[in-house]
Scaffold this motif. Structure first.
Motif, PDB file in Angstrom:
ATOM      1  N   GLU A 275     -13.001  19.661  56.494  1.00  0.00           N
ATOM      2  CA  GLU A 275     -12.144  18.666  57.143  1.00  0.00           C
ATOM      3  C   GLU A 275     -12.557  18.583  58.613  1.00  0.00           C
ATOM      4  OE1 GLU A 275     -10.232  16.281  59.005  1.00  0.00           O
ATOM      5  OE2 GLU A 275      -9.768  16.141  56.866  1.00  0.00           O
TER       6      GLU A 275
ATOM      7  N   GLY B 108       1.285  20.910  60.273  1.00  0.00           N
ATOM      8  CA  GLY B 108       0.014  21.203  59.610  1.00  0.00           C
ATOM      9  C   GLY B 108       0.149  22.180  58.470  1.00  0.00           C
TER      10      GLY B 108
ATOM     11  N   GLN C 136      -1.921  22.271  52.669  1.00  0.00           N
ATOM     12  CA  GLN C 136      -3.323  22.243  52.258  1.00  0.00           C
ATOM     13  C   GLN C 136      -3.428  21.404  50.999  1.00  0.00           C
ATOM     14  OE1 GLN C 136      -4.712  26.604  53.912  1.00  0.00           O
ATOM     15  NE2 GLN C 136      -5.668  25.811  52.072  1.00  0.00           N
TER      16      GLN C 136
ATOM     17  N   GLY D 237      -6.344  17.260  58.728  1.00  0.00           N
ATOM     18  CA  GLY D 237      -6.995  18.100  59.719  1.00  0.00           C
ATOM     19  C   GLY D 237      -6.066  18.842  60.648  1.00  0.00           C
TER      20      GLY D 237
ATOM     21  N   ASP E 231      -3.480  21.840  61.883  1.00  0.00           N
ATOM     22  CA  ASP E 231      -3.565  23.282  61.669  1.00  0.00           C
ATOM     23  C   ASP E 231      -2.217  23.876  61.289  1.00  0.00           C
ATOM     24  OD1 ASP E 231      -5.322  25.743  61.906  1.00  0.00           O
ATOM     25  OD2 ASP E 231      -3.578  26.301  63.087  1.00  0.00           O
TER      26      ASP E 231
ATOM     27  N   GLU F  51     -10.166  15.904  52.249  1.00  0.00           N
ATOM     28  CA  GLU F  51     -10.114  17.123  53.064  1.00  0.00           C
ATOM     29  C   GLU F  51     -10.827  18.313  52.448  1.00  0.00           C
ATOM     30  OE1 GLU F  51      -6.182  14.962  54.184  1.00  0.00           O
ATOM     31  OE2 GLU F  51      -7.530  15.122  52.450  1.00  0.00           O
TER      32      GLU F  51
ATOM     33  N   THR G 193     -12.572  24.798  63.104  1.00  0.00           N
ATOM     34  CA  THR G 193     -13.913  24.640  62.543  1.00  0.00           C
ATOM     35  C   THR G 193     -14.924  25.567  63.198  1.00  0.00           C
ATOM     36  OG1 THR G 193     -13.484  22.348  61.912  1.00  0.00           O
ATOM     37  CG2 THR G 193     -15.782  22.990  62.211  1.00  0.00           C
TER      38      THR G 193
ATOM     39  N   ALA H  82      -7.531  19.180  68.248  1.00  0.00           N
ATOM     40  CA  ALA H  82      -7.307  18.514  66.972  1.00  0.00           C
ATOM     41  C   ALA H  82      -7.341  17.004  67.182  1.00  0.00           C
ATOM     42  CB  ALA H  82      -5.961  18.957  66.387  1.00  0.00           C
TER      43      ALA H  82
ATOM     44  N   GLN I 266      -7.144  21.344  55.302  1.00  0.00           N
ATOM     45  CA  GLN I 266      -5.858  21.073  55.943  1.00  0.00           C
ATOM     46  C   GLN I 266      -5.572  19.569  55.917  1.00  0.00           C
ATOM     47  OE1 GLN I 266      -4.694  24.796  56.465  1.00  0.00           O
ATOM     48  NE2 GLN I 266      -3.519  23.150  57.400  1.00  0.00           N
TER      49      GLN I 266
ATOM     50  N   TRP J 152     -10.222  19.598  61.695  1.00  0.00           N
ATOM     51  CA  TRP J 152      -9.530  20.883  61.757  1.00  0.00           C
ATOM     52  C   TRP J 152      -9.907  21.644  63.028  1.00  0.00           C
ATOM     53  CZ3 TRP J 152     -10.841  25.975  58.911  1.00  0.00           C
ATOM     54  CH2 TRP J 152      -9.740  26.855  58.986  1.00  0.00           C
TER      55      TRP J 152
END
Length: 587
Positions: free
Chosen positions: A172, A234, A237, A226, A228, A565, A178, A480, A223, A175
């Motif tokens: 994603e 966030g 998932q 994206g 968190d 995602e 990353t 983000a 996610q 995110w």
């Protein structure tokens, strides 16, 4: 000498003897992995008043009977000072009833990203690229060498648990975490994770090992939108591409490599066969998948702060009890234990475990199972024997050595990805104008001027764009949202490139949208935590260009938003595909 103190006896026999002597409160203390501050002078942190981000170290160790702590250094602390601090906290713990030694852990400390929730900048440790930069090298042997260096430097400082590697896939693009991953390709990331675990632990966990706590099971990459899972918006998932199994592959490689500990993430799975509750509360994930299907019998430690609401850096932070927000603290702890976890990260409430046992809601036998796993690792690390204390004076000679620094610099070289190179490599001795580059460093390669009109080439360094309206406290550390620059952000660079050949480097902590720059500049480069020296070595040909992209770079935010995602490299028309990178040998 009690049997548990006898190094000649088998570890399981020592664990059994020690368990038989422990109170429920002492066993409960094992089950909390609390945060502690390391004072800049290496003394134990004792707050002037109640409250604040960190509790009294004496109180945690002597009253709460905590024996696992995650160190945070909110101000620069030299590694040798961390070693001095380590010996002080071990001495404090030695005065408790059974003298159970402390186990010290840390988030990554060998890169450039400084986020109190995820990683610390290298400081006096050797400096390497961020994990995503290791992914750009695509070299398991380099990753193993990196992890072995981390092992040696951590050992010298008294750190025995690495709260890494991240085995999550960078599927994603938005995110915020990353940069802590090793890339987007499941098979390659699996190879790199296995090498990472072996570099930290060796063939088996022992006195010369650092425990690898692989995270975030069963893969935190997908996610929703994206966002968190540190934050309520966030928490989900999602798996719109049906790639659940892809995200498990790196963990399977970690298990095969003998990883000792595992951390589930905050997120809650949506649209799967599992309960829609955070992974740390999720019995189907921990007892069913991790312990049942994979047969993992090591320590499972939750991510930080699942039970207690807190204030972090001035920001209110609700406990990350996603899907079970309605439960009280006592029931949250019960749910975590019932799910199969052994430790609660970032918490220090062992009295809740004691209360659960006293009320008959959790059996002491169940607590013993977790205590046994936790104690087993302490014994395997030699903490009850000759590895309790470190030589703080020797730490100065063992950490940040010339050989380690050179290896880190070489890894930085190898992580640099040249995306476009109309005017690269550059010729030494030319005249350069700089934006975001240290002129003292650049003067070793070229003549530096302050007027673009006098320069042959401009060299510009930028970071990946992000939603910079999220500026409140803790949230500001998580880049983000958008990946493309606003006109206000990019116009100065475009104006400069219209006046003279301009080489632009972008720190790819996430997959930036570089469409505004592609085809318009004299050189376009992606880095992942490379110093000015490492970048300029590659730009001027002193070092080879060899890195390739560990994820694709999308062409627009519209394509990012349309991608799934959980699917690696899923945008329809990437500007630069996964694995792209121009190369040249060193001059």
């Amino acid at each position: 000498m009690n049997p548990y103190e006898n190094a000649a006896l088998p570890i399981e026999e020592r664990v059994t003897d020690l368990l038989s002597r422990m109170t429920v409160a002492e066993k409960a203390g094992l089950m909390f992995h609390a945060m502690v501050a390391v004072n800049p002078d290496g003394t134990l942190h004792e707050p002037d008043a109640e409250g604040g981000m960190f509790a009294s170290t004496n109180w945690l160790v002597r009253e709460k009977l905590i024996t696992h702590v995650n160190i945070l250094t909110m101000a620069p602390v030299p590694p040798a000072t961390i070693a001095e601090w380590h010996n002080r906290i071990q001495e404090l713990a030695a005065g408790n009833h059974l003298g159970i030694p402390m186990t010290i852990s840390t988030d990554p400390r060998h890169g450039t990203v400084d986020n109190p929730a995820t990683s610390a900048a290298a400081g006096g440790f050797s400096a390497w690229p961020e994990p995503i930069g290791l992914g750009a090298t695509k070299d398991p042997e380099l990753v193993r060498a990196f992890a072995d260096t981390v092992r040696q430097e951590y050992l010298a400082a008294g750190i025995r648990v690495a709260l890494h590697p991240m085995a999550d896939l960078a599927t994603e693009p938005r995110w915020a975490r990353t940069s802590g991953t090793l890339g987007s390709d499941p098979s390659l990331v699996a190879e790199l994770v296995a090498a990472y675990v072996q570099g930290l632990q060796g063939d088996q966990l022992g006195p010369d090992s650092v425990v690898a706590m692989v995270k975030h099971f069963p893969g935190a990459g997908p996610q929703k939108d994206g966002e968190d899972a540190h934050f309520p918006y966030g928490r989900e998932q999602v798996y719109p591409g049906g790639r659940w199994d892809d995200h498990l592959k790196p963990f399977e490689a970690a298990f095969a490599a003998g990883v000792a500990q595992v951390m589930p993430y905050y997120g809650m799975p949506v649209g799967t066969s599992y309960d829609e509750v955070g992974f740390g509360f999720n019995k189907g994930i921990i007892e069913g998948l991790l312990r049942g299907h994979y047969g993992f019998d090591g320590v499972v430690c939750t991510d930080w702060g699942l039970v207690t609401d807190a204030e972090i850096m001035g920001s209110p932070m609700p406990a990350r009890a996603w899907g079970v927000e309605n439960l009280d603290r006592l029931t949250r702890v019960q749910r975590i234990i019932d799910a199969g976890a052994d430790q609660l990260g970032g918490e220090f409430a062992p009295e809740l475990v004691v209360e659960l046992v006293e009320r008959g809601r959790v059996t002491e036998e169940r607590i013993d199972r977790s205590a046994r796993r936790i104690l087993r690792d302490k014994f395997r690390l030699g903490l009850f024997d000759d590895r309790r204390y470190v030589d703080a004076a020797a730490a100065r000679e063992k950490i940040g050595t010339p050989a380690f620094l050179a290896a880190g610099l070489d890894a930085q070289h190898r992580s640099v990805v040249v995306l476009e190179a109309p005017a690269l490599p550059l010729t030494e001795g030319i005249t350069v104008y700089l934006d975001g580059v240290d002129p003292v460093v650049a003067a070793r390669y070229a003549k530096v001027v302050t007027d673009p009109a006098e320069a042959d080439v401009a060299i510009v360094r930028r970071g990946t764009a992000y939603d910079n309206t999220r500026t409140t406290g803790f949230e500001a550390f998580f880049h983000a949202g958008r990946l493309d620059w606003t006109a206000e952000e990019i116009t100065p660079v475009l104006d400069l490139s219209g006046k003279l050949p301009t080489v632009v480097d972008v720190m790819l902590d996430r997959p930036a949208v570089l469409t505004q720059l592609a085809g318009t500049v004299a050189g376009l480069v992606g880095t992942f935590g490379a110093s000015d020296e490492a970048l300029l070595d590659v730009l001027f040909g002193r070092a080879a260009a060899s890195g390739t992209l560990p994820f694709e770079l999308p062409s627009s935010m519209a394509e990012v938003e349309a991608a799934r995602e959980d699917v690696p490299n899923d945008t329809a028309h990437p500007l630069f595909p996964y694995g792209h990178g121009l190369t040249w040998p060193a001059r």
